[in-house]
Design a protein around this motif. Structure first.
Motif, PDB file in Angstrom:
ATOM      1  N   LEU A  64      -8.482   7.699  17.701  1.00 44.47           N
ATOM      2  CA  LEU A  64      -9.049   9.040  17.683  1.00 44.47           C
ATOM      3  C   LEU A  64     -10.418   9.092  18.346  1.00 44.47           C
ATOM      4  CD1 LEU A  64      -9.286  11.989  16.686  1.00 44.47           C
ATOM      5  CD2 LEU A  64      -9.926  11.085  14.435  1.00 44.47           C
ATOM      6  N   ALA A  65     -11.254   8.101  18.063  1.00 38.84           N
ATOM      7  CA  ALA A  65     -12.642   8.153  18.544  1.00 38.84           C
ATOM      8  C   ALA A  65     -13.305   6.806  18.354  1.00 38.84           C
ATOM      9  CB  ALA A  65     -13.414   9.232  17.779  1.00 38.84           C
ATOM     10  N   LEU A  66     -14.501   6.688  18.917  1.00 36.98           N
ATOM     11  CA  LEU A  66     -15.422   5.595  18.606  1.00 36.98           C
ATOM     12  C   LEU A  66     -16.595   6.198  17.851  1.00 36.98           C
ATOM     13  CD1 LEU A  66     -15.577   3.659  22.019  1.00 36.98           C
ATOM     14  CD2 LEU A  66     -13.957   3.357  20.135  1.00 36.98           C
ATOM     15  N   ASP A  67     -17.019   5.536  16.772  1.00 32.98           N
ATOM     16  CA  ASP A  67     -18.116   6.096  15.974  1.00 32.98           C
ATOM     17  C   ASP A  67     -19.472   5.628  16.507  1.00 32.98           C
ATOM     18  OD1 ASP A  67     -18.518   3.489  15.104  1.00 32.98           O
ATOM     19  OD2 ASP A  67     -17.942   3.882  13.019  1.00 32.98           O
ATOM     20  N   ALA A  68     -20.520   5.861  15.735  1.00 37.76           N
ATOM     21  CA  ALA A  68     -21.879   5.547  16.179  1.00 37.76           C
ATOM     22  C   ALA A  68     -22.068   4.059  16.451  1.00 37.76           C
ATOM     23  CB  ALA A  68     -22.888   6.015  15.132  1.00 37.76           C
ATOM     24  N   LEU A 120     -15.517   9.331   6.722  1.00 40.89           N
ATOM     25  CA  LEU A 120     -15.867  10.142   7.881  1.00 40.89           C
ATOM     26  C   LEU A 120     -16.674   9.333   8.882  1.00 40.89           C
ATOM     27  CD1 LEU A 120     -16.818  13.570   6.250  1.00 40.89           C
ATOM     28  CD2 LEU A 120     -14.620  12.803   7.148  1.00 40.89           C
ATOM     29  N   ALA A 121     -16.380   9.523  10.146  1.00 42.83           N
ATOM     30  CA  ALA A 121     -17.106   8.831  11.217  1.00 42.83           C
ATOM     31  C   ALA A 121     -18.507   9.408  11.352  1.00 42.83           C
ATOM     32  CB  ALA A 121     -16.353   8.968  12.531  1.00 42.83           C
ATOM     33  N   GLN A 122     -19.433   8.547  11.668  1.00 41.98           N
ATOM     34  CA  GLN A 122     -20.818   8.970  11.858  1.00 41.98           C
ATOM     35  C   GLN A 122     -21.115   9.162  13.337  1.00 41.98           C
ATOM     36  OE1 GLN A 122     -22.903   9.661   9.105  1.00 41.98           O
ATOM     37  NE2 GLN A 122     -20.885   9.425   8.148  1.00 41.98           N
ATOM     38  N   ALA A 123     -21.887  10.187  13.639  1.00 44.94           N
ATOM     39  CA  ALA A 123     -22.261  10.501  15.023  1.00 44.94           C
ATOM     40  C   ALA A 123     -23.391   9.588  15.483  1.00 44.94           C
ATOM     41  CB  ALA A 123     -22.678  11.961  15.116  1.00 44.94           C
ATOM     42  N   PRO A 124     -23.515   9.367  16.800  1.00 43.04           N
ATOM     43  CA  PRO A 124     -22.746   9.958  17.904  1.00 43.04           C
ATOM     44  C   PRO A 124     -21.289   9.480  17.927  1.00 43.04           C
ATOM     45  CG  PRO A 124     -24.835   9.077  18.690  1.00 43.04           C
ATOM     46  CD  PRO A 124     -24.634   8.555  17.299  1.00 43.04           C
ATOM     47  N   ILE A 125     -20.390  10.415  18.268  1.00 48.58           N
ATOM     48  CA  ILE A 125     -18.958  10.165  18.259  1.00 48.58           C
ATOM     49  C   ILE A 125     -18.399  10.404  19.661  1.00 48.58           C
ATOM     50  CG2 ILE A 125     -16.737  11.016  17.401  1.00 48.58           C
ATOM     51  CD1 ILE A 125     -18.194  11.686  14.759  1.00 48.58           C
ATOM     52  N   LYS A 129     -17.275   1.505  16.625  1.00 49.69           N
ATOM     53  CA  LYS A 129     -16.074   1.063  15.923  1.00 49.69           C
ATOM     54  C   LYS A 129     -14.977   2.099  16.130  1.00 49.69           C
ATOM     55  CE  LYS A 129     -18.484  -1.541  12.317  1.00 49.69           C
ATOM     56  NZ  LYS A 129     -18.752  -1.656  10.852  1.00 49.69           N
ATOM     57  N   PRO A 130     -13.768   1.644  16.468  1.00 51.55           N
ATOM     58  CA  PRO A 130     -12.689   2.608  16.703  1.00 51.55           C
ATOM     59  C   PRO A 130     -12.213   3.267  15.414  1.00 51.55           C
ATOM     60  CG  PRO A 130     -11.865   0.369  16.868  1.00 51.55           C
ATOM     61  CD  PRO A 130     -13.355   0.253  16.720  1.00 51.55           C
ATOM     62  N   CYS A 131     -11.939   4.562  15.493  1.00 48.30           N
ATOM     63  CA  CYS A 131     -11.306   5.293  14.396  1.00 48.30           C
ATOM     64  C   CYS A 131      -9.800   5.149  14.594  1.00 48.30           C
ATOM     65  CB  CYS A 131     -11.721   6.761  14.416  1.00 48.30           C
ATOM     66  SG  CYS A 131     -13.491   7.032  14.166  1.00 48.30           S
ATOM     67  N   ARG A 132      -9.212   4.174  13.928  1.00 51.36           N
ATOM     68  CA  ARG A 132      -7.795   3.849  14.125  1.00 51.36           C
ATOM     69  C   ARG A 132      -6.931   4.826  13.333  1.00 51.36           C
ATOM     70  NH1 ARG A 132     -10.187  -1.413  14.509  1.00 51.36           N
ATOM     71  NH2 ARG A 132      -9.630  -2.357  16.522  1.00 51.36           N
ATOM     72  N   VAL A 133      -6.882   6.021  13.844  1.00 52.11           N
ATOM     73  CA  VAL A 133      -6.186   7.130  13.194  1.00 52.11           C
ATOM     74  C   VAL A 133      -5.244   7.759  14.205  1.00 52.11           C
ATOM     75  CG1 VAL A 133      -6.496   9.411  12.145  1.00 52.11           C
ATOM     76  CG2 VAL A 133      -8.091   7.560  11.592  1.00 52.11           C
ATOM     77  N   MET A 134      -3.998   7.996  13.786  1.00 59.81           N
ATOM     78  CA  MET A 134      -3.013   8.613  14.667  1.00 59.81           C
ATOM     79  C   MET A 134      -3.185  10.123  14.632  1.00 59.81           C
ATOM     80  SD  MET A 134      -0.639   7.943  16.803  1.00 59.81           S
ATOM     81  CE  MET A 134      -0.025   9.249  17.853  1.00 59.81           C
ATOM     82  N   SER A 135      -3.513  10.702  15.779  1.00 61.26           N
ATOM     83  CA  SER A 135      -3.826  12.131  15.840  1.00 61.26           C
ATOM     84  C   SER A 135      -3.265  12.741  17.117  1.00 61.26           C
ATOM     85  CB  SER A 135      -5.342  12.340  15.799  1.00 61.26           C
ATOM     86  OG  SER A 135      -5.925  11.891  17.020  1.00 61.26           O
ATOM     87  N   SER A 136      -3.252  14.060  17.158  1.00 57.16           N
ATOM     88  CA  SER A 136      -2.793  14.761  18.364  1.00 57.16           C
ATOM     89  C   SER A 136      -3.778  14.611  19.509  1.00 57.16           C
ATOM     90  CB  SER A 136      -2.567  16.241  18.065  1.00 57.16           C
ATOM     91  OG  SER A 136      -3.787  16.896  17.777  1.00 57.16           O
ATOM     92  N   ASN A 137      -5.028  14.230  19.201  1.00 59.03           N
ATOM     93  CA  ASN A 137      -6.012  14.002  20.272  1.00 59.03           C
ATOM     94  C   ASN A 137      -5.488  12.998  21.281  1.00 59.03           C
ATOM     95  OD1 ASN A 137      -7.278  14.728  17.653  1.00 59.03           O
ATOM     96  ND2 ASN A 137      -9.155  14.878  18.858  1.00 59.03           N
ATOM     97  N   ALA A 138      -4.778  11.987  20.782  1.00 63.96           N
ATOM     98  CA  ALA A 138      -4.215  10.978  21.686  1.00 63.96           C
ATOM     99  C   ALA A 138      -3.226  11.617  22.649  1.00 63.96           C
ATOM    100  CB  ALA A 138      -3.532   9.885  20.864  1.00 63.96           C
ATOM    101  N   GLY A 139      -2.477  12.612  22.179  1.00 61.65           N
ATOM    102  CA  GLY A 139      -1.534  13.298  23.055  1.00 61.65           C
ATOM    103  C   GLY A 139      -2.224  14.078  24.151  1.00 61.65           C
TER     104      GLY A 139
END
Length: 735
Positions: free
Chosen positions: A519-523, A457-462, A526-536
């Protein structure tokens, strides 16, 4: 215990206690739902409310379940079900029943199927109404007893969802101040007394005041002669005032209200009757969720769990319907402006200028057992507010509204710059300031929704990818409005920020190997290299570079993302993929619609049509063609519908409004009221729609247009024919 096991325990312990427990599933109950803003009912097909363990049946008002048991019996037996339906306009539940074989007190046999019982139930102005009509089709007089049983548990909606409480208030003894009236009550720990006031009309029952309370009606039914019973239930706080009227008058008033709303909604009619049914059901569902507030109309998020005002949900629902119903966007903006935070409060995560996430009523929020009375724990509502304000002006040229909203827009922009960007890197990040608040504060707010490729799990701030798109659109909208308000220096500042954010976003969030935005950048950035609908969702805000958008459009339609019904929230190749999860592999109609709108924006109409068709096909398998909040992300199977998510809200505002955004994406229609221009940019129609007719589409407060879009059978090209259009408006069609 090894480290992996410790990590799993820590994750489970940190899971949001506000999650909806699957023990409260109603996917297999075939329930019937009636709702009118603050009040809703969930019934079985008999029209009963049964006190099932962990069940959600009930009559609810302002986040409290007043009635958890309401049952009809004849001579202590349950009638046989013939049919049950929520009527087309959502105004009432109609149930047809008949008797099992019965015997009267003298032992006379009443054959099975002799008595027809019709139940008609509806909700209006915080009151539940029921009318029971009995007809004896036997050739002799039938004497029997009708029993209506009632119980009220007065549980807070969060209790029904599964949240445990250390203590509750006390149920009051049922009482009958008048022969035709029965009152159930509860005194909460918040010192508020809540009452369910049951008023019987036409007939005075024999009342039994032990639990469950019962109203007993001895009936003597003559052959071929109808017999009617009526009652209503008012839901009151600290008051025993009677406010109900009779069934007929109340239903007539409700139908008149629905007619007024129906006439104010532009007509969308297609050559496909099933598509028309989807549109009409969505329209009536949206009306049933829309509350009248002191600031105008506001769409409540969804029944049963979110039947209240949510900032993000209201804003996206307004955006989905802006081209058709601009006044709803105006009212949503004014409502949220009125509840904009003006001070710091860690308990509610409020900061000056921040836009509301959620409003709640009920005992638990009054006691601060949950923090959601006025809760601001969201990263995206504030940029969405500014984005919608800019889009509303482009749609309407309503300068007066913008002038009133301008101070709130400025304060929202100050929040974006000062508090949304926590570390000054140009991106909007979130973290929870309250240990009892939401740990994730984007639209995917499950505790496990934001992760790295290894599942950690990514740590905040996200910093979420789609939120940067919202911020980009907010900067652009605010800059245009600043020019309008004759503040060029402010406009220049925000234009520069939009330009810089777009450049920085495409550099930091794009991943060539993924062919998508992370998907996101964590605290630690570092990029969350995850394929998600957020990118859409990035696409519909316009922050994506065109060449990257083209690559992403193809990637989104790959089998790991496109289930056949819609875009999965998470790729089936990811470690945390689970098609039965809330945010990690399910399909959300509003998410799909936003992605479809983004695909159309970048000219990828064939991919957009695939998403439109997927959701339309899904609707054909779902009762009432009512798209729920979400459904499971399993791969589409031939001859089967989508798999239901067990506790999805239905109706849900941004899901039922998705069809309107999809139609806009299909026609690719944009209305620019300041310039008096109507754009159609590469409109397309799928093969199952030969034509789409729009009538009385408002352009300004005084001007409307009507037109038909039709498809040429020979080459699938599209033509447009106007029936009415203001002479001073220009139409631009790009084929």
């Amino acid at each position: 215990m090894n480290q992996a096991e410790k990590n799993l325990v820590n994750e489970q312990e940190s899971a949001s206690k506000y999650a909806i427990l699957t023990a409260t599933t109603y996917a297999d109950d075939r329930v019937k739902v009636l709702n009118r803003t603050d009040t809703f009912g969930i019934f079985d097909r008999w029209g009963d409310v049964l006190p099932l363990p962990d069940g959600i049946h009930g009559l609810y008002h302002r986040d409290t379940r007043y009635i958890h048991h309401l049952q009809l019996q004849l001579n202590d037996t349950r009638p046989l079900l013939l049919s049950s339906t929520v009527r087309e306009e959502n105004e009432s539940l109609s149930v047809d029943l008949t008797n099992q074989e019965l015997h009267d007190e003298a032992g006379y046999r009443i054959p099975k199927g002799s008595i027809h019982i019709r139940r008609s139930q509806f909700i209006r102005n915080g009151i539940f109404y029921e009318k029971l009509e009995f007809m004896n089709y036997h050739h002799q007089v039938c004497s029997l007893v009708c029993i209506l049983s009632f119980s009220g548990d007065f549980r807070d909606i969060f209790e029904v969802r599964g949240l445990k409480r250390q203590a509750r208030g006390k149920l009051l003894a049922p009482f009958s101040p008048e022969p035709h009236q029965l009152i159930l009550g509860y005194e909460g720990l918040d010192k508020i007394r809540r009452y369910a006031i049951i008023d019987f009309k036409k007939n005075v029952p024999q009342l039994q005041l032990h639990e469950p309370v019962a109203a007993v009606f001895p009936l003597t039914l003559q052959p071929g002669r109808p017999h009617v019973l009526e009652y209503n239930i008012s839901f009151r706080e600290d008051s025993l005032q009677r406010i109900g009227t009779d069934h007929g008058k109340a239903l007539k008033h409700l139908q008149l209200q629905l007619q007024e709303v129906r006439e104010s909604f532009p007509e969308i009619f297609t050559s496909n009757e099933q598509f028309n049914n989807w549109i009409n059901r969505s329209k009536t569902d949206l009306v049933s969720l829309t509350a009248n507030t002191p600031h105008g109309k506001y769409p409540y998020a969804g029944v049963p769990w979110y039947n209240t005002a949510f900032g993000r949900d209201g804003l996206i629902t307004a955006y989905e319907t802006l081209w058709l119903l601009p006044e709803l966007s105006r009212d949503v903006l004014f409502f949220l402006a009125a509840h904009q935070a003006d001070a710091f409060d860690k308990a509610t995560e409020a900061e000056p200028g921040k836009i509301l996430h959620e409003m709640r009523h009920g005992e638990m929020v009054n006691l601060h057992e949950v923090p959601f009375q006025h809760y601001y724990g969201t990263i995206d509502a504030t940029p969405l507010f500014v984005m919608l304000a800019g889009a509303y002006y482009e749609r309407t040229a309503d300068l007066a509204a913008v002038q009133k909203l301008w101070p709130h827009i400025q304060r929202a922009m100050e929040w974006i710059v000062q508090y949304g960007d926590r570390d000054g890197d140009g991106f909007l990040e979130y973290f929870s300031q309250n240990q009892h608040g939401l740990s994730n504060q984007g639209w995917k707010d499950s505790f496990d929704a934001i992760m790295h490729a290894d599942g950690k799990l990514a740590q905040a701030p996200i910093a979420l990818c789609e939120v940067q798109g919202y911020a980009y659109a907010a900067f652009q909208s605010a800059a245009r409005l600043a020019h309008l308000m004759q503040q060029p220096h402010l406009a220049e500042t925000w234009e520069n920020k939009a330009t810089q954010l777009k450049k920085q976003f495409n550099e930091r969030f794009w991943d060539d190997a993924m062919q998508a935005y992370v998907l996101a950048l964590d605290a630690d950035k570092k990029p969350c290299r995850v394929m998600s609908s957020n990118a859409g969702q990035v696409l519909f805000t316009g922050i994506a570079d065109p060449e990257k958008a083209a690559v992403l459009a193809k990637r989104l339609l790959q089998p790991d993302m496109f289930s056949g019904w819609g875009i999965r929230t998470l790729s089936s190749k990811e470690v945390r993929y689970n098609p039965m999860s809330y945010h990690n592999g399910s399909v959300w109609p509003h998410d799909v619609a936003l992605i479809a709108k983004g695909l159309a924006r970048y000219g990828h109409q064939q991919q957009m049509l695939a998403l439109l068709t997927g959701l339309f096909d899904a609707s054909l398998f779902i009762e009432l063609q009512r798209l729920p909040e979400l459904f499971c992300g399993f791969e589409r199977r031939k001859g089967e519908g989508p798999t239901a998510y067990p506790v999805a809200c239905s109706p849900q505002a941004w899901s039922v409004a998705a069809v309107f955004l999809l139609v806009q994406a299909m026609l690719h229609i944009e209305i620019h009221a300041p310039a008096k221009r109507l754009y159609f940019h590469k409109p397309v129609l799928p093969e199952y729609l030969n034509n789409v007719r729009i009538r009385h589409l408002p352009l300004t407060k005084q001007q409307v247009c009507s037109f038909t879009v039709y498809r040429y059978q020979a080459n699938d090209a599209v033509g447009i024919q106007f029936m009415e259009k203001p002479e001073d408006w220009e139409v631009i069609i790009v084929q």
